[in-house]
Scaffold this active site. Structure first.
Site, PDB file in Angstrom:
ATOM      1  N   SER A 120      -8.041 -44.877 121.281  1.00 21.22           N
ATOM      2  CA  SER A 120      -8.697 -45.697 120.465  1.00 21.22           C
ATOM      3  C   SER A 120      -8.655 -45.810 119.088  1.00 21.22           C
ATOM      4  CB  SER A 120     -10.252 -45.923 121.128  1.00 21.22           C
ATOM      5  OG  SER A 120     -10.604 -44.700 120.938  1.00 21.22           O
ATOM      6  N   HIS A 141      -4.914 -49.865 125.856  1.00 23.00           N
ATOM      7  CA  HIS A 141      -6.377 -49.425 125.514  1.00 23.00           C
ATOM      8  C   HIS A 141      -7.371 -50.350 126.557  1.00 23.00           C
ATOM      9  CE1 HIS A 141     -10.017 -49.338 122.581  1.00 23.00           C
ATOM     10  NE2 HIS A 141     -10.049 -48.324 123.354  1.00 23.00           N
ATOM     11  N   GLU A 153      -6.459 -54.020 125.821  1.00 22.28           N
ATOM     12  CA  GLU A 153      -5.384 -54.191 124.809  1.00 22.28           C
ATOM     13  C   GLU A 153      -4.133 -53.729 124.696  1.00 22.28           C
ATOM     14  OE1 GLU A 153      -8.508 -54.337 120.663  1.00 22.28           O
ATOM     15  OE2 GLU A 153      -7.921 -52.516 121.638  1.00 22.28           O
ATOM     16  N   ASN A 191     -11.984 -52.823 117.765  1.00 22.50           N
ATOM     17  CA  ASN A 191     -12.576 -51.842 117.349  1.00 22.50           C
ATOM     18  C   ASN A 191     -12.438 -51.868 115.807  1.00 22.50           C
ATOM     19  OD1 ASN A 191     -14.044 -50.309 119.300  1.00 22.50           O
ATOM     20  ND2 ASN A 191     -12.122 -49.106 119.798  1.00 22.50           N
TER      21      ASN A 191
END
Length: 288
Positions: A120, A141, A153, A191
């Site tokens: 991540s 991800h 992702e 993120n």
């Protein structure tokens, strides 16, 4: 339809166990690599406990639970991964650990087997350099908890070859998730947007804009979010967020990603959020 049938997962921790469950529930065989038998057994217990919870809540039948478990094969020898179509790395967020393991795995699987990382915070492009034939490498991800979170992702490394992302998108759809294709940058998409937002909230809380409870209530009710930002930080883990933001800042020198002083202090004091009962909204953390 996906051409990926046999999947290997590296790591049987919280994230790994969630990924294993999702893949096995799609009808695929999953081989899970751990460092030793004790960790493999602990991972299997973690998976079984999560599945048992689903049975108790009426979300899963006992036969469905047993079918998922029967498709999961914990191993401690990397050579057991040789027949994998896809390898998903989900070990600790340390580049040196990931690179060493990815190199060993790449040496035993077929040259056309896809290899992905669930990182991540680290660069997918950098990790691709650890494997032979890096054009088969990309990021996949998942979000925690993987069985419940729908989005995945798909991260294109600079080395990712033609067709690799398309195969991964098809795989993600085949296991019942929603793929989002993004480029390789710190935090990827979710993120990358989330980290500065949470940092801003920490800074405003530290400046006594409002109480922790009022900040969370305002965001939940005002923006329709399921969790307030400080509740979310406790859930994620303050140490996890501090590590992710520090990695993003080191990679970009963008001040938006710099861990706020209060966050650093709380992590140094051992306040990690829900997992140890000390955070912004729980236990003996600063918010109390």
């Amino acid at each position: 339809m996906s051409d990926i049938h046999n999947v290997a997962v590296l790591g049987f921790g919280t994230m790994g166990a969630g990924i294993v469950q999702v893949v096995a529930a799609s009808g695929r065989e999953v081989t899970v690599l751990e460092a030793d038998q004790a960790r493999a057994d602990a991972g299997l217990d973690r998976l079984r406990s999560f599945l048992d919870g689903g049975v108790q809540r009426g979300k899963l039948t006992e036969s469905g639970r047993d079918a998922v478990l029967a498709r999961v094969h914990p191993v401690t020898d990397v050579t057991a991964l040789a027949g994998s179509d896809l390898v998903i790395e989900a070990v600790t967020e340390r580049a040196d650990v990931k690179r060493e393991l990815l190199g060993r795995v790449a040496a035993v699987v077929a040259e056309d087997a896809l290899i992905v990382t669930n990182t991540s915070a680290l660069s997918v492009t950098d990790l691709a350099g650890a494997v032979s034939n890096p054009e088969r490498f990309a990021g996949l991800h998942f979000f925690n908890p993987a069985p419940l979170m729908k989005v995945v992702e798909v991260v294109r490394a600079l080395q990712s070859g033609p067709g690799v992302v398309d195969r991964l998108v098809a795989f993600v759809e085949a296991i019942g998730k929603d793929p989002v294709v993004v480029k390789d940058r710190p935090g990827f998409l979710v993120n990358h947007l989330l980290m500065p937002y949470l940092n801003d909230v920490i800074a405003e809380y530290d400046a006594e804009l409002a109480s922790a409870e009022d900040i969370d209530t305002a965001i939940r009710l005002g923006l329709g979010y399921k969790l307030g930002p400080l509740e979310l930080l406790d859930l994620i883990g303050l140490d996890v967020h501090e590590h992710a933001t520090r990695s993003a800042y080191d990679a970009t020198l963008d001040p938006r990603f710099a861990p706020p002083p209060l966050l650093q202090q709380m992590v140094a004091a051992g306040y990690h959020g829900n997992k140890n009962g000390q955070g912004f909204r729980t236990g003996k953390g600063n918010a109390q």
